[in-house]
Design an enzyme around this catalytic site. Structure first.
Site, PDB file in Angstrom:
ATOM      1  N   LYS A 160      -2.691  -2.766   7.997  1.00 48.38           N
ATOM      2  CA  LYS A 160      -2.968  -4.203   7.997  1.00 48.38           C
ATOM      3  C   LYS A 160      -2.122  -4.913   6.952  1.00 48.38           C
ATOM      4  O   LYS A 160      -1.765  -4.334   5.939  1.00 48.38           O
ATOM      5  CB  LYS A 160      -4.462  -4.398   7.718  1.00 48.38           C
ATOM      6  CG  LYS A 160      -5.023  -5.659   8.314  1.00 48.38           C
ATOM      7  CD  LYS A 160      -4.898  -5.700   9.822  1.00 48.38           C
ATOM      8  CE  LYS A 160      -5.049  -7.117  10.336  1.00 48.38           C
ATOM      9  NZ  LYS A 160      -4.869  -7.211  11.774  1.00 48.38           N
ATOM     10  N   ASP A 197       0.886  -1.164   0.000  1.00 47.81           N
ATOM     11  CA  ASP A 197       0.000   0.000   0.000  1.00 47.81           C
ATOM     12  C   ASP A 197       0.923   1.212   0.000  1.00 47.81           C
ATOM     13  O   ASP A 197       1.624   1.460   0.983  1.00 47.81           O
ATOM     14  CB  ASP A 197      -0.875  -0.043   1.270  1.00 47.81           C
ATOM     15  CG  ASP A 197      -1.773   1.172   1.406  1.00 47.81           C
ATOM     16  OD1 ASP A 197      -1.608   2.132   0.619  1.00 47.81           O
ATOM     17  OD2 ASP A 197      -2.627   1.161   2.315  1.00 47.81           O
ATOM     18  N   LYS A 202      -7.883  -5.455   3.622  1.00 49.63           N
ATOM     19  CA  LYS A 202      -8.489  -5.276   4.949  1.00 49.63           C
ATOM     20  C   LYS A 202      -8.569  -6.593   5.718  1.00 49.63           C
ATOM     21  O   LYS A 202      -9.543  -6.886   6.406  1.00 49.63           O
ATOM     22  CB  LYS A 202      -9.889  -4.634   4.845  1.00 49.63           C
ATOM     23  CG  LYS A 202      -9.901  -3.330   4.066  1.00 49.63           C
ATOM     24  CD  LYS A 202      -9.102  -2.212   4.727  1.00 49.63           C
ATOM     25  CE  LYS A 202      -9.203  -0.911   3.946  1.00 49.63           C
ATOM     26  NZ  LYS A 202      -8.037  -0.668   3.055  1.00 49.63           N
ATOM     27  N   TYR A 213       1.554  -0.488  15.325  1.00 50.98           N
ATOM     28  CA  TYR A 213       0.520  -0.624  14.304  1.00 50.98           C
ATOM     29  C   TYR A 213       0.706   0.412  13.206  1.00 50.98           C
ATOM     30  O   TYR A 213       0.697   1.601  13.459  1.00 50.98           O
ATOM     31  CB  TYR A 213      -0.872  -0.465  14.928  1.00 50.98           C
ATOM     32  CG  TYR A 213      -1.977  -0.597  13.917  1.00 50.98           C
ATOM     33  CD1 TYR A 213      -2.280  -1.851  13.372  1.00 50.98           C
ATOM     34  CD2 TYR A 213      -2.699   0.497  13.490  1.00 50.98           C
ATOM     35  CE1 TYR A 213      -3.280  -1.995  12.432  1.00 50.98           C
ATOM     36  CE2 TYR A 213      -3.718   0.368  12.543  1.00 50.98           C
ATOM     37  CZ  TYR A 213      -3.987  -0.879  12.024  1.00 50.98           C
ATOM     38  OH  TYR A 213      -4.985  -1.023  11.088  1.00 50.98           O
ATOM     39  N   GLN A 272       2.886   4.228   2.879  1.00 51.91           N
ATOM     40  CA  GLN A 272       2.650   3.651   4.215  1.00 51.91           C
ATOM     41  C   GLN A 272       3.286   2.276   4.472  1.00 51.91           C
ATOM     42  O   GLN A 272       3.686   1.981   5.580  1.00 51.91           O
ATOM     43  CB  GLN A 272       1.153   3.633   4.567  1.00 51.91           C
ATOM     44  CG  GLN A 272       0.349   2.485   4.006  1.00 51.91           C
ATOM     45  CD  GLN A 272      -0.978   2.286   4.750  1.00 51.91           C
ATOM     46  OE1 GLN A 272      -1.693   3.240   5.026  1.00 51.91           O
ATOM     47  NE2 GLN A 272      -1.297   1.050   5.064  1.00 51.91           N
ATOM     48  N   ARG A 318      -9.754  -0.255  10.769  1.00 51.50           N
ATOM     49  CA  ARG A 318      -8.647  -0.005  11.696  1.00 51.50           C
ATOM     50  C   ARG A 318      -7.935  -1.288  12.092  1.00 51.50           C
ATOM     51  O   ARG A 318      -7.352  -1.389  13.170  1.00 51.50           O
ATOM     52  CB  ARG A 318      -9.147   0.759  12.933  1.00 51.50           C
ATOM     53  CG  ARG A 318      -9.698   2.106  12.551  1.00 51.50           C
ATOM     54  CD  ARG A 318     -10.349   2.851  13.678  1.00 51.50           C
ATOM     55  NE  ARG A 318     -10.969   4.064  13.139  1.00 51.50           N
ATOM     56  CZ  ARG A 318     -10.316   5.211  12.896  1.00 51.50           C
ATOM     57  NH1 ARG A 318      -9.055   5.314  13.182  1.00 51.50           N
ATOM     58  NH2 ARG A 318     -10.931   6.234  12.365  1.00 51.50           N
TER      59      ARG A 318
END
Ligand code: F6R
Ligand code: MG
Ligand code: MG
Length: 369
Positions: free
Chosen positions: A235, A11, A132, A232, A94, A269
């Site tokens: 994902k 991503d 996700k 974190y 990211q 999230r």
């Protein structure tokens, strides 16, 4: 002749938000991989996206973890990140967790599913990509494809599949692996892979039969971003490659598990459980509550390392009912709001943003007798 099939994904920025990869990033990737094909780094390629993940599917004859191939993928992601930053796309860069490339892309953020094998006369291969969710989301379908006779009729009625398959399972917390045979050790296998946040199927191998026993027939990405970043950062949306037909599960047996919108974790999230929805590439954009989690499947024929044809396999009314069921399950899960089991259990929230909220309350807890 041996061919390496590599899916490398990251991503590097979404548009809008975390929903989808913008066409401009796809163009950059196509151009750079075209150059890579012209200068002989790779033999062939296909660029796509699943939600906000840019997916590079590449074929070559250089084996796994090849520096040239990985550095090409890294440069595509770098270039894509730069453009995403310039255009103000969301979460630009990211998944690129390290600044410098050294040797191969493992441990730098992107997810990798790569396997080298001897091409058969005709080699159908399917690239699965999910958004996700997490690597363990592939445990259920891969188990069903290669070990469940209620899914794969060939395990019962094709002598070439009858002896079953060998599973390489990784403990992604302890960084260990174990090989288990199905059907002989089926219950042991399920004992592990049912705990999908910790035990993840990494590869599947054939047993005695027409195919070389040391060449994988399926491979799944297992990268966990928080383990690299220490916190974190998003994902670990996984990818997988599965070979089909002629001594292996048929194409339709490989797709069949996705007719069940089973529950996976990673929605909104990275903190919620929800149904996986098989969709066409066109519909692989995460909208409702940043989801629901999506899966796409692009099937290829390979010949001498070239991708000679492809098909968007979930772009099919045969999966309409599954999608409807997924919507119904999504609704049911959503009605739980912040409650488990829609929200992940606490131990799986350890690497999300929740602990920061909990910190605030730490001093206010007092003993009870
Ligand atoms: C991203 C994802 C999203 C984000 C959410 C909040 O892969 O799963 O659900 O976690 O959109 O994102 P931020 O904190 O960037 O606003
Ligand atoms: Mg994102
Ligand atoms: Mg994603």
């Amino acid at each position: 002749m041996k061919t390496t099939f590599s899916i490398i994904k990251a991503d590097v920025g979404g548009c809008p938000g975390h929903s989808k990869v913008n066409e401009k990033l796809i163009e950059v990737a196509n151009k750079m991989l075209r150059d890579g094909k012209e200068n002989g780094t790779i033999k062939d390629f296909f660029v796509t996206n699943c939600g906000d993940d840019l997916e590079l599917i590449m074929t070559h004859d250089k084996g796994e973890n090849n520096e040239e191939v990985h550095s090409l993928a890294w440069n595509v992601f770098k270039e894509g990140s730069d453009l995403a930053k310039e255009l103000g796309f969301y979460g630009a860069g990211q998944d690129l967790l390290k600044d410098a490339f050294s040797g191969n892309i493992r441990g730098l953020g992107p997810g990798i599913a790569e396997m080298e094998f001897t091409e058969r006369k005709s080699e159908p291969i399917i690239a699965f990509m999910m958004d996700k969710t997490e690597p363990g989301a592939f445990n259920l379908p891969i188990y069903k494809i290669f070990a469940d006779p209620f899914n794969t009729a060939g395990l019962i009625i094709d002598p070439k599949l009858h002896s079953g398959f060998r599973f390489e399972v990784w403990d992604i917390k302890e960084h260990k692996r174990v090989f288990l045979n199905a059907p002989e050790e089926m219950y042991d296998l399920l004992a592990l892979i049912g705990a999908k946040s910790r035990f993840v199927i990494k590869r599947v191998y054939p047993k005695e039969g027409s195919l070389p026993e040391d060449e994988p027939v399926a491979v799944i990405s297992t990268e966990k971003l928080y383990q690299i970043a220490g916190e974190y950062v998003g994902k670990d949306d996984p990818v997988a490659a599965v070979r089909a037909q002629s001594g292996l599960p048929a194409l339709g047996e490989v797709l069949e598990p996705f007719a069940f919108p089973y529950l996976v974790s990673g929605w909104m999230r990275g903190s919620h459980n929800g149904p996986i929805m098989p969709v066409s590439n066109k519909n692989a954009k995460c909208t409702r509550f940043d989801g629901p989690p999506r899966a796409i499947a692009i099937g290829f024929q390979l010949k001498n390392g070239m991708l000679t044809g492809h098909e968007d396999l979930f772009d099919d009314p045969a999966f309409d009912y599954t999608r409807q069921e997924a919507e119904r399950i999504a609704d049911y899960m959503r009605r739980h709001g912040p409650f488990e089991p829609h929200r992940l259990p606490l131990e799986e929230m350890e690497y999300t943003t929740l602990p920061k909220v909990m910190d605030k309350l730490r001093d206010r807890f007092e003993p009870v007798s």
